[in-house]
Every structure is written in structure tokens, then in C-alpha cells.
Design an enzyme around this catalytic site. Structure first.
Site, PDB file in Angstrom:
ATOM      1  CB  THR A 185      -0.701   3.278   0.614  1.00  0.00           C
ATOM      2  OG1 THR A 185      -1.469   2.841   1.736  1.00  0.00           O
ATOM      3  CG2 THR A 185      -1.600   3.430  -0.596  1.00  0.00           C
ATOM      4  CG  ASN A 215      -4.839  -5.845   7.112  1.00  0.00           C
ATOM      5  OD1 ASN A 215      -4.617  -6.593   6.147  1.00  0.00           O
ATOM      6  ND2 ASN A 215      -5.820  -4.983   7.101  1.00  0.00           N
ATOM      7  N   GLY A 272       6.253   2.606   8.274  1.00  0.00           N
ATOM      8  CA  GLY A 272       6.815   3.035   9.557  1.00  0.00           C
ATOM      9  C   GLY A 272       5.832   2.999  10.711  1.00  0.00           C
ATOM     10  CB  CYS A 284      -8.689   0.650   5.372  1.00  0.00           C
ATOM     11  SG  CYS A 284      -7.041   0.617   6.035  1.00  0.00           S
TER      12      CYS A 284
HETATM   13  C1  LIG Z   1      -1.310  -0.388   7.171  1.00  0.00           C
HETATM   14  C2  LIG Z   1      -1.169  -1.319   6.032  1.00  0.00           C
HETATM   15  C3  LIG Z   1      -0.831  -0.858   4.747  1.00  0.00           C
HETATM   16  C4  LIG Z   1      -0.738   0.628   4.409  1.00  0.00           C
HETATM   17  O1  LIG Z   1       0.357   1.256   4.983  1.00  0.00           O
HETATM   18  P1  LIG Z   1       0.315   2.869   5.143  1.00  0.00           P
HETATM   19  O2  LIG Z   1       1.675   3.223   5.617  1.00  0.00           O
HETATM   20  O3  LIG Z   1      -0.754   3.152   6.157  1.00  0.00           O
HETATM   21  O4  LIG Z   1       0.003   3.431   3.813  1.00  0.00           O
HETATM   22  C5  LIG Z   1      -0.659  -1.774   3.740  1.00  0.00           C
HETATM   23  N1  LIG Z   1      -0.784  -3.093   3.979  1.00  0.00           N
HETATM   24  C6  LIG Z   1      -1.101  -3.579   5.193  1.00  0.00           C
HETATM   25  C7  LIG Z   1      -1.197  -5.054   5.391  1.00  0.00           C
HETATM   26  C8  LIG Z   1      -1.309  -2.716   6.259  1.00  0.00           C
HETATM   27  O5  LIG Z   1      -1.643  -3.209   7.446  1.00  0.00           O
END
Ligand SMILES: *Cc1c(COP(=O)(O)O)cnc(C)c1O
Length: 385
Positions: free
Chosen positions: A72, A151, A200, A325
Site C-alpha cells: 500500500t 488479486n 513482503g 479488503c
Molecule cells: C495485498 C495487495 C496490496 C497491498 O499490499 P500490503 O502490503 O498489504 O499493503 C496491493 N496490491 C495488491 C494487488 C495486493 O494484492
């Protein structure tokens, strides 16, 4: 009964090797990497080793990697940092309608500051069209951001081609590659990406660590101001344990991308085949071509994904409906709606995402539980015939 975890796109457990690598940096090597004694220098070296490992996974220079607090933050930094830096040049941003909230909300924030945003549509296969992208570019366009892979559905976007178009028009191109790394091979040197975001915890490192790849000649504003950490791009004493863990996780991911691709794809394909064999009235939302190997998104007609998820949970199976989310909201997934699904079918969707620790034997257990739950729910559903 053992838990079956099929929600690896939401997060992954910390790998055992990753955990052992990071543990000494909590207590034994706790020194501030900015201090000037021997032990601190050792910590600094280890951070740089990690940077090298992350850059090796992407095929870029270590100096092009900046550690952040996660996917994020990387996305916010890339989009808001470049929009602010280029505000004199123009105020138009192009993105897609299927992005993660991190991208969508960064763009909404910029709209409040007077920028305009174009959201590219996707087709039934959840893919953005390069022609639509070309047409959306105006004299005022400064940056485009399209995710490498989605995702929720696993759909892989034509990002190399989009980045090429952006480069020809002198527009910065950022890609949210959080879901793609470790699952498909990426080589940023061969692309025209200006920036790329990583996280990560989607590759078996802990939550709260991420990175931004920023090509050498690309200039943007930092978002977090303070000391001169991360070559003045991201202030704050480094998350040393997280960085060490991320480096190790990236090293393992590079080694295992191909074997895990095969392993998770076999499981995913087997799961899909058995679902189609055993359960009628199923819509497959994951495209057959161009998808992440591990992801399967399907809608079960006449029922709600939420109820199905609850039934699976009673059998110790963890999956997700759309995106973790958005699970607190009752709106159906914006991704499935953008693909043209109606509200009812979008509500009936479930996402299965396999990972390193899933076993082929789990497929039969999951399908058995699914079949039972779908039959029960359809009997109660006013929507079913
Ligand atoms: C999980 C995710 C994020 C956010 O990453 P975080 O480390 O949880 O903040 C952003 N973009 C996609 C496509 C994700 O799957």
C-alpha cells in the site's frame, strides 16, 4: 482436523527459513543501521544484502529498490509522489477499473487535489486493452498505473505493452506487481516500467514490509519526510527485521517461482476440473489464458459467496469472497462488476488461492465440502429454480 488454507492471495505464512534469518536482528543485532560502530555497520551491510536479493528477483539494480512499509505504501508513493512531482507538466492519470484499493484510493485522493483520473474498462476476461489505453492518453497525462496481475481473478494484464506505449508518449508507468512476484517470472530490465510495487507478506515474509522499484532516471517526491534513509526517498529508521526477512523471501521466491508455478497450477486446475465435474451452474471468473497459476475465482449461481465461505469454514477450509479488503462491505466486488457480471453472480463468487504449502490431496476434501454446502444453500435459496 487440519486446516486447509486456500487464501494465499490475502496473505501467506512466514516461511521457516525466513523467520530464522530475521530473528537475530530483534535482539542480537539490534543496532541502528545509521550508527557508526562496527555492529551497526554489520546491520547496514545486511540491509544492503537484502536489497540485492530483492533486486535479483526483479532483475534490476539494488540502487533502484526502496524499502517501504508494504504494498500500500509503495503504491501511494509511486502514484502520489509522481503526480505531485509532475503537477506542472499535467494533471491527468490513467489507471484501470480493477485495481487494488491502494491504487484506487490514491487516485481518489489526487482527484480531491484537482487531478483527473481515467479508469480503463476490462473485458469479460478481466483484461485491459492497449488500444483503450492509447486512446485515453491526452496532452495532460503524466502517469499510468495498471496492475501486473489482479488479486481477485488472477488475470494477468498486458503491462509490458502498456508500459511501452507509455514510454513512447513520455508518460510514467507504474505497475502494482504485489500478486505477480513469486508467481510469474518478471524481468524489469526488459520492460519500460518506471516503477513497480512489491509486498513482503504475499511472498512468505511478514506483514509490514514492502518495496518500490524506481528506475534510475525517474524522479518523484518522497511521501515520508525526515532523515536521509533509503537515499532520501523514504525517511524513518529501517524496519531491519522486515527487510532481512523480505530479502530471504525474495531469494527463495526467485529459486522457486518455476516449481511453485507448476505445483499451484496443478492444484488449481485440478480443483476447477473437479468443481465443474461435481457442481452444476458455475461461472468461472478466472480467465483460462493469462492468469496467475494459483488463483481460481468462481461464482456459484443462486447463492452467496459469504454463506458458502461460512459453510467451508465449518469444515476448516479458509477461502475468500472476492477480496479480503472488501469483506467488511456488502457491495459485490468492483472487479467482477467491471468484467460485466451482474450483482447476483458477483455476490456468488469465491476465490481459492493456492500457495507453497497446499497439497494435491486437499482438492478432494475441498470439493466434497463445497458440493455439500452448495446443495444445502441452493435448497434454501429463493433464487434457485
Ligand atoms: C495485498 C495487495 C496490496 C497491498 O499490499 P500490503 O502490503 O498489504 O499493503 C496491493 N496490491 C495488491 C494487488 C495486493 O494484492
Amino acid at each position: 482436523m487440519n486446516k486447509i488454507y486456500l487464501d494465499n492471495n490475502a496473505t501467506t505464512p512466514v516461511d521457516g527459513e525466513v523467520l530464522s534469518e530475521m530473528l537475530p536482528f530483534f535482539s542480537e543485532y539490534f543496532q541502528n543501521p545509521s550508527s557508526s560502530y562496527e555492529t551497526a555497520y554489520f546491520v547496514r551491510q545486511k540491509i544492503e544484502d537484502s536489497r540485492k536479493k530483492v533486486s535479483d528477483l526483479l532483475g534490476c539494480e539494488p540502487s533502484e529498490i526502496f524499502f517501504t512499509s508494504g504494498g500500500t505504501e509503495s503504491v501511494n508513493h509511486a502514484i502520489i509522489g509522481s503526480a505531485l512531482f509532475l503537477s506542472e507538466k499535467g494533471k491527468h492519470i490513467i489507471t484501470s477499473s480493477i485495481e487494488h484499493k491502494a491504487v484506487l484510493s490514491s487516485c481518489s485522493f489526487l482527484k480531491k487535489l484537482g487531478y483527473s483520473v481515467t479508469f480503463l474498462p476490462v473485458d469479460r476476461n478481466c483484461r485491459v486493452s492497449p488500444d483503450d489505453f492509447r486512446r485515453a492518453i491526452t496532452k495532460d497525462t503524466i502517469i499510468a498505473s495498471v496492475m501486473t496481475a489482479n488479486n481477485e481473478t488472477g488475470a494477468i494484464q498486458p503491462v509490458e505493452e502498456l508500459a511501452q506505449i507509455a514510454a513512447e508518449r513520455k508518460i510514467l508507468f507504474h505497475t502494482d506487481a504485489v500478486q505477480a512476484i513469486g508467481k510469474i517470472h518478471l524481468d524489469v530490465k526488459k520492460t519500460s516500467f518506471s516503477m513497480l510495487s512489491l509486498s513482503g507478506h504475499k511472498i512468505y515474509a511478514p506483514k509490514g514490509i514492502g518495496a518500490l522499484y524506481k528506475k534510475k532516471d525517474v524522479q518523484i517526491f518522497p511521501l515520508i519526510h525526515g532523515g536521509s534513509h533509503e537515499r532520501r526517498q523514504r525517511a524513518g529508521t529501517e524496519n531491519v527485521t522486515g527487510i532481512i526477512a523480505f530479502g530471504k523471501a525474495a531469494e527463495i521466491a526467485k529459486e522457486k517461482t518455476e516449481s511453485e508455478r507448476k505445483q499451484t497450477k496443478a492444484l488449481r486446475d485440478g480443483l476447477l476440473a473437479k468443481i465443474l465435474e461435481n457442481i452444476p451452474d458455475v461461472i468461472v471468473n478466472t480467465p483460462a489464458d493469462y492468469s496467475l497459476p494459483n488463483t481460481l475465482n468462481v461464482s456459484f449461481k443462486f447463492i452467496e459467496g459469504e454463506s458458502l465461505m461460512t459453510f467451508l469454514e465449518l469444515d476448516n477450509i479458509e477461502v475468500s469472497t472476492g477480496s479480503a479488503c472488501s469483506s467488511e462491505s456488502l457491495d459485490p466486488s468492483h472487479v467482477l462488476l467491471a468484467m460485466g457480471l451482474d450483482h447476483v453472480d458477483a455476490h456468488g463468487s469465491v476465490r481459492f488461492s493456492a500457495g507453497r504449502h497446499n497439497k494435491t490431496e486437499e482438492v478432494d476434501i475441498v470439493v466434497k465440502s463445497l458440493k455439500k454446502a452448495v446443495e444445502k444453500l441452493r435448497k434454501m435459496s429463493p433464487l434457485s429454480k
